[in-house]
Design a protein around this motif. Structure first.
Motif, PDB file in Angstrom:
ATOM      1  N   GLN A 172     -21.039 -48.776 -43.200  1.00 46.26           N
ATOM      2  CA  GLN A 172     -21.539 -48.774 -41.827  1.00 46.26           C
ATOM      3  C   GLN A 172     -22.065 -50.154 -41.473  1.00 46.26           C
ATOM      4  O   GLN A 172     -23.034 -50.632 -42.071  1.00 46.26           O
ATOM      5  CB  GLN A 172     -22.666 -47.740 -41.677  1.00 46.26           C
ATOM      6  N   ASP A 174     -23.896 -52.076 -38.533  1.00 50.21           N
ATOM      7  CA  ASP A 174     -24.669 -51.513 -37.430  1.00 50.21           C
ATOM      8  C   ASP A 174     -26.014 -52.207 -37.340  1.00 50.21           C
ATOM      9  O   ASP A 174     -26.526 -52.720 -38.342  1.00 50.21           O
ATOM     10  CB  ASP A 174     -24.896 -50.017 -37.704  1.00 50.21           C
ATOM     11  N   MET A 194     -25.073 -40.692 -38.723  1.00 47.64           N
ATOM     12  CA  MET A 194     -24.945 -40.906 -40.161  1.00 47.64           C
ATOM     13  C   MET A 194     -25.691 -39.832 -40.952  1.00 47.64           C
ATOM     14  O   MET A 194     -25.250 -39.410 -42.019  1.00 47.64           O
ATOM     15  CB  MET A 194     -25.444 -42.297 -40.530  1.00 47.64           C
ATOM     16  N   GLN A 209     -25.079 -49.313 -45.666  1.00 47.22           N
ATOM     17  CA  GLN A 209     -25.381 -49.806 -44.331  1.00 47.22           C
ATOM     18  C   GLN A 209     -25.634 -51.306 -44.373  1.00 47.22           C
ATOM     19  O   GLN A 209     -26.370 -51.795 -45.231  1.00 47.22           O
ATOM     20  CB  GLN A 209     -26.628 -49.103 -43.794  1.00 47.22           C
ATOM     21  N   THR A 266     -17.213 -47.456 -40.517  1.00 52.76           N
ATOM     22  CA  THR A 266     -17.676 -47.240 -39.148  1.00 52.76           C
ATOM     23  C   THR A 266     -18.356 -48.518 -38.683  1.00 52.76           C
ATOM     24  O   THR A 266     -19.324 -48.976 -39.276  1.00 52.76           O
ATOM     25  CB  THR A 266     -18.608 -46.014 -39.032  1.00 52.76           C
TER      26      THR A 266
END
Length: 347
Positions: A172, A174, A194, A209, A266
């Protein structure tokens, strides 16, 4: 039509100007125009159209990934019914989100929001599953981040159809952790996506992340409780290590090494520094440069790990006087994501 990758433009209405059809493509991008639960700026439902329009300006030879188009790249039509659901959710949810609190009298509207969002998640799941069954590598183009949930579920189910014990890791990128429990009591909130993936899908074995810099205390506590299932590379910690002499390449190797063999990406565009995405809904100072994000994706592509799917979310076109820049950057990130997918397909 004859295709020359060095033409200025090959097919004006094709993704990246390519003439490839969905049936011919190895990588299929599915637009998910949903913007129902965003909590600050809006407009992500129009992101897929803007990105597709901007994508025709990209030159097709990529210095990191080469001839990505060799595997075939195409985009489907928007998922039918999803934009209508987005409008219906927005009409009910916006007053609650704008107010910043849930009142007892909002319970019926919250229930309606959750029901409609569940329908949206299922529409995405069904659209992705259909293309996976056709043997395609899938990329979803949002829309808000909540749309990722249906894609992740579909990709996981597809892997488990052939190997019931299969698990996947999520990379991820982000600015936010997205680990809130039912944000404003909205189960399918973009701020909860998530957490939903972790709690609703036991086949998600790891969440890594990167670039996180805007958090709630309860999210940080949840991530600590879930360690080592969750590994968070906070933006400030990455910069401290860079300042202490660790190279970005070394950090990329470490991040990729922490992922399992099967990986889903993502990519929330606000993971980039906000100069690259000024009109995204929740821009945050700090973040990755375009080149840092590209190097991380290149490192994953070279690692031998297999990509099972990807998404790019939260791109919002700018105002009429300056609509192009966010979509331009978004289309180039999408091309890099396709490069990772192509590398996985070509092994």
């Amino acid at each position: 039509m004859n295709f020359s990758p060095d033409d200025i433009m090959c097919a004006e209405d094709g993704l990246f100007g390519l003439p490839t059809t969905v049936d011919e493509a190895g990588i299929v991008v599915i637009p998910a125009p949903f913007d129902g639960t965003t909590t600050y700026g809006t407009g992500t439902a129009d992101g897929p159209r803007a990105i597709a329009k901007a994508s025709v300006q990209i030159d097709l030879f990529d210095l990191q990934f080469g001839r990505i188009y060799d595997v075939g790249l195409a985009m489907t039509e928007e998922i039918p019914g999803l934009r209508d659901l987005s409008d219906r959710v927005r009409a009910v949810a916006a007053p609650i989100l704008d107010r910043g609190m849930v009142r007892p009298e909002d319970r019926a509207d919250i229930a309606t929001t959750n029901e409609l969002c569940a329908q949206a998640e299922q529409l995405v799941f069904d659209a992705v599953t259909a293309q996976l069954r056709n043997g395609k590598m899938i990329g979803m183009l949002g829309g808000e981040h909540s749309m990722s949930q249906g894609v992740i579920r579909a990709c996981l189910d597809h892997e488990r159809a052939s190997d019931p014990s299969a698990t996947i890791g999520i990379l991820q990128i982000d600015a936010h952790m997205d680990l809130h429990p039912a944000y404003a009591d909205m189960v399918y909130s973009h701020a909860s996506v998530m957490r939903n993936a972790l709690e609703m899908m036991d086949g998600v074995s790891r969440l890594v992340q990167v670039g996180i810099r805007d958090v709630a205390e309860r999210e940080v506590e949840y991530a600590r409780e879930q360690s080592p299932r969750i590994a968070t590379y906070f933006d400030i910690d990455l910069w401290r290590r860079l300042d202490d002499g660790t190279s970005w390449r070394e950090l990329c190797y470490e991040i990729v090494e922490s992922l399992p063999q099967l990986v889903y990406i993502t990519f929330d565009i606000d993971g980039l520094e906000p100069t690259q995405c000024p009109h995204t809904g929740t821009p945050v100072p700090g973040g990755l440069t375009f080149n840092q994000a590209s190097m991380l994706l290149e490192t994953l592509a070279q690692s031998g790990k297999r990509l099972v799917g990807f998404d790019l979310v939260e791109v919002a076109p700018g105002p009429a006087e300056a609509p192009e820049f966010d979509a331009n950057v978004g289309s180039r990130i999408l091309f890099k994501l396709c490069g990772v997918a192509a590398a996985s397909l070509q092994r």
